[in-house]
Design a protein around this motif. Structure first.
Motif, mmCIF file in Angstrom:
data_model
loop_
_atom_site.group_PDB
_atom_site.id
_atom_site.type_symbol
_atom_site.label_atom_id
_atom_site.label_comp_id
_atom_site.label_asym_id
_atom_site.label_seq_id
_atom_site.Cartn_x
_atom_site.Cartn_y
_atom_site.Cartn_z
ATOM 1 N N PRO A 190 0.868 -1.080 -0.098
ATOM 2 C CA PRO A 190 0.016 -0.043 -0.261
ATOM 3 C C PRO A 190 0.858 0.876 -0.111
ATOM 4 C CG PRO A 190 -0.068 -0.966 2.036
ATOM 5 C CD PRO A 190 0.278 -2.210 1.529
ATOM 6 N N GLU A 191 1.906 1.054 0.222
ATOM 7 C CA GLU A 191 2.937 1.849 0.427
ATOM 8 C C GLU A 191 3.107 3.222 -0.724
ATOM 9 O OE1 GLU A 191 6.327 2.263 2.924
ATOM 10 O OE2 GLU A 191 4.590 1.589 4.975
ATOM 11 N N THR A 192 3.451 2.232 -2.128
ATOM 12 C CA THR A 192 4.240 2.258 -3.213
ATOM 13 C C THR A 192 3.393 2.287 -3.669
ATOM 14 O OG1 THR A 192 5.106 -0.010 -3.715
ATOM 15 C CG2 THR A 192 6.167 1.744 -2.725
ATOM 16 N N GLY A 193 2.037 1.379 -3.474
ATOM 17 C CA GLY A 193 1.350 1.039 -5.015
ATOM 18 C C GLY A 193 1.177 0.225 -5.402
ATOM 19 N N ARG A 194 2.293 -0.397 -5.581
ATOM 20 C CA ARG A 194 2.594 -2.093 -6.721
ATOM 21 C C ARG A 194 2.569 -3.177 -5.969
ATOM 22 N NH1 ARG A 194 8.297 1.188 -8.748
ATOM 23 N NH2 ARG A 194 7.342 3.162 -9.493
ATOM 24 N N TYR A 195 2.506 -4.070 -6.546
ATOM 25 C CA TYR A 195 1.962 -5.528 -6.129
ATOM 26 C C TYR A 195 3.695 -6.050 -5.935
ATOM 27 C CZ TYR A 195 -2.724 -5.701 -6.573
ATOM 28 O OH TYR A 195 -3.477 -6.004 -6.502
ATOM 29 N N LEU A 196 4.325 -6.610 -5.569
ATOM 30 C CA LEU A 196 5.641 -7.068 -4.900
ATOM 31 C C LEU A 196 6.184 -8.514 -5.307
ATOM 32 C CD1 LEU A 196 6.055 -6.236 -1.435
ATOM 33 C CD2 LEU A 196 6.529 -4.547 -3.182
ATOM 34 N N THR A 197 6.758 -9.157 -5.951
ATOM 35 C CA THR A 197 7.583 -10.092 -6.159
ATOM 36 C C THR A 197 7.478 -11.140 -4.916
ATOM 37 O OG1 THR A 197 9.036 -9.447 -7.651
ATOM 38 C CG2 THR A 197 9.887 -11.908 -6.726
ATOM 39 N N THR A 198 6.758 -11.943 -5.217
ATOM 40 C CA THR A 198 5.796 -13.007 -4.301
ATOM 41 C C THR A 198 6.355 -14.222 -4.527
ATOM 42 O OG1 THR A 198 4.415 -11.319 -3.607
ATOM 43 C CG2 THR A 198 4.344 -13.451 -2.812
ATOM 44 N N GLU A 199 6.736 -15.255 -3.183
ATOM 45 C CA GLU A 199 6.292 -16.398 -3.332
ATOM 46 C C GLU A 199 5.533 -17.124 -2.799
ATOM 47 O OE1 GLU A 199 10.331 -18.201 -1.925
ATOM 48 O OE2 GLU A 199 11.197 -17.201 -3.763
ATOM 49 N N ARG A 200 4.341 -18.207 -3.478
ATOM 50 C CA ARG A 200 3.298 -18.790 -2.781
ATOM 51 C C ARG A 200 3.689 -20.148 -2.948
ATOM 52 N NH1 ARG A 200 0.488 -14.693 -0.311
ATOM 53 N NH2 ARG A 200 -0.548 -13.242 -2.072
ATOM 54 N N THR A 201 2.652 -21.055 -2.224
ATOM 55 C CA THR A 201 3.717 -22.333 -1.791
ATOM 56 C C THR A 201 2.482 -23.321 -2.757
ATOM 57 O OG1 THR A 201 4.224 -21.643 0.413
ATOM 58 C CG2 THR A 201 4.112 -24.190 -0.206
ATOM 59 N N ILE A 202 3.351 -24.065 -3.623
ATOM 60 C CA ILE A 202 2.384 -25.952 -3.838
ATOM 61 C C ILE A 202 2.547 -26.686 -2.090
ATOM 62 C CG2 ILE A 202 1.187 -24.636 -6.343
ATOM 63 C CD1 ILE A 202 4.086 -26.646 -6.770
ATOM 64 N N GLU A 203 1.843 -27.938 -2.648
ATOM 65 C CA GLU A 203 2.167 -29.029 -1.832
ATOM 66 C C GLU A 203 1.195 -29.985 -2.605
ATOM 67 O OE1 GLU A 203 1.131 -29.964 2.441
ATOM 68 O OE2 GLU A 203 -0.262 -29.091 1.268
ATOM 69 N N ASP A 204 2.443 -31.187 -2.749
ATOM 70 C CA ASP A 204 1.955 -32.232 -3.599
ATOM 71 C C ASP A 204 1.158 -33.685 -2.098
ATOM 72 O OD1 ASP A 204 4.138 -33.631 -2.352
ATOM 73 O OD2 ASP A 204 4.991 -34.037 -3.847
ATOM 74 N N ALA A 205 0.246 -34.918 -2.202
ATOM 75 C CA ALA A 205 -0.249 -35.265 -1.905
ATOM 76 C C ALA A 205 0.842 -36.241 -1.017
ATOM 77 C CB ALA A 205 -0.494 -36.780 -2.577
ATOM 78 N N LEU A 210 6.703 -26.409 -2.598
ATOM 79 C CA LEU A 210 8.071 -26.275 -3.821
ATOM 80 C C LEU A 210 7.035 -24.386 -3.798
ATOM 81 C CD1 LEU A 210 10.023 -26.239 -5.350
ATOM 82 C CD2 LEU A 210 8.020 -26.314 -7.493
ATOM 83 N N ALA A 211 8.024 -23.655 -3.790
ATOM 84 C CA ALA A 211 7.178 -22.334 -3.628
ATOM 85 C C ALA A 211 7.197 -21.322 -5.260
ATOM 86 C CB ALA A 211 9.207 -21.373 -3.137
ATOM 87 N N VAL A 212 6.545 -21.019 -5.862
ATOM 88 C CA VAL A 212 6.286 -20.561 -7.045
ATOM 89 C C VAL A 212 6.298 -19.339 -7.343
ATOM 90 C CG1 VAL A 212 4.545 -20.459 -8.772
ATOM 91 C CG2 VAL A 212 4.510 -23.011 -7.416
ATOM 92 N N ARG A 213 7.241 -18.523 -7.812
ATOM 93 C CA ARG A 213 7.615 -17.156 -6.963
ATOM 94 C C ARG A 213 7.147 -17.011 -8.610
ATOM 95 N NH1 ARG A 213 12.724 -14.330 -9.131
ATOM 96 N NH2 ARG A 213 13.616 -12.757 -7.767
#
Length: 265
Positions: A190-205, A210-213
């Motif tokens: 919110p300070e810059t009004g921009r989206y940041l490079t982010t890592e989300r996580t996937i998981e298997d059974a 594993l991070a998804v960047r």
């Protein structure tokens, strides 16, 4: 001069004239580009056993473009792959022009470029001071599309627990996974009004993760992560021995649990 000798002289002059015209209107041997040695991407990467390796010969590599910045996913980078592996290339180019479309074969003229180690991953570019990118003014000298018909990219099956150095910068498909978060692809600042490079996580059974960047500048940074489980395609990345996945070509869909797991597209 006898008539027979005159006819022979005229015929000879005609032949010489025709040959002269042919040489003047076609590319002669001296104008043809000399054959250059080609090597595989894996072989090229193996040359760099330190921080930098300047390439001073006429080596050429070629591969299929599997990652670019068309959707803001690989800023100032593109990724190519052949049967031996993949490599990321640092290059300054306009994403909107899409000069290196996905699926096209790219020929890379390596003389004057540099292999370099970035967090344990070998990349190709042009090192000059703080920059590692091939300047826009030099792109045509080093990167050229072969003109062959674009290929449908096929993601090689892989698993979270089975990723190795050989998978880095290759296009893979990981089956039976789901995102552990319910959020957008990228965090909003919110300070810059921009989206940041982010890592989300996937998981298997098996519970392996594993991070998804995703780069904050990508076109779908504000869109929600796909729900359900299934297959996710992307380019394998690695930094300091830690693997991650980067979506390429806006392939952001997982199939739902009610549908057998298949790759997209």
């Amino acid at each position: 001069m006898k008539p027979t000798a005159l006819r022979c002289k005229i015929s000879l002059l005609a032949i010489l004239f025709a040959v002269g015209c042919d040489r003047a209107t076609t590319i002669g041997f001296e104008n043809e580009e000399e054959p250059r040695p080609e090597c595989s991407i894996a072989r090229l990467k193996s040359l760099c056993d330190g921080q930098y390796y300047p390439i001073a010969d006429q080596t050429v590599v070629r591969g299929i473009v599997t990652g670019n910045n068309r959707y803001g996913e690989f800023y100032n980078q593109l990724v190519i792959e052949d049967a031996s592996g993949g490599i990321a290339i640092a290059a300054e180019y306009a994403a909107a022009e899409n000069p290196y479309p996905l699926g096209e074969e790219l020929i890379v003229y390596c003389n004057g470029l540099t292999l370099y180690d970035y967090g344990g991953k070998i990349m190709l570019g042009k090192v000059a001071g703080e920059s590692t990118c091939i300047p826009r003014s030099e792109l045509d000298a080093h990167l050229r599309l072969s003109g062959r018909e674009a290929m449908h990219r096929t993601a090689a099956p892989a698993s979270i627990g089975g990723l190795t150095a050989a998978h880095v910068d290759t296009y893979v498909r990981i089956d039976g996974v789901h995102f552990t978060e319910r959020a957008s692809w990228c965090e909003f600042d919110p300070e810059t009004g921009r989206y940041l490079t982010t890592e989300r996580t996937i998981e298997d059974a098996a519970g392996r993760t594993l991070a998804v960047r995703t780069l904050g500048g990508c076109l779908y940074a504000d869109e929600p992560l796909p729900s359900g489980s299934g297959s996710l395609c992307g380019i394998v990345d690695c930094f300091n021995g830690v693997y991650s996945l980067r979506v390429t070509g806006f392939e952001t869909f997982l199939v739902t649990p009610a549908t057998p797991a298949t790759a997209y597209p």
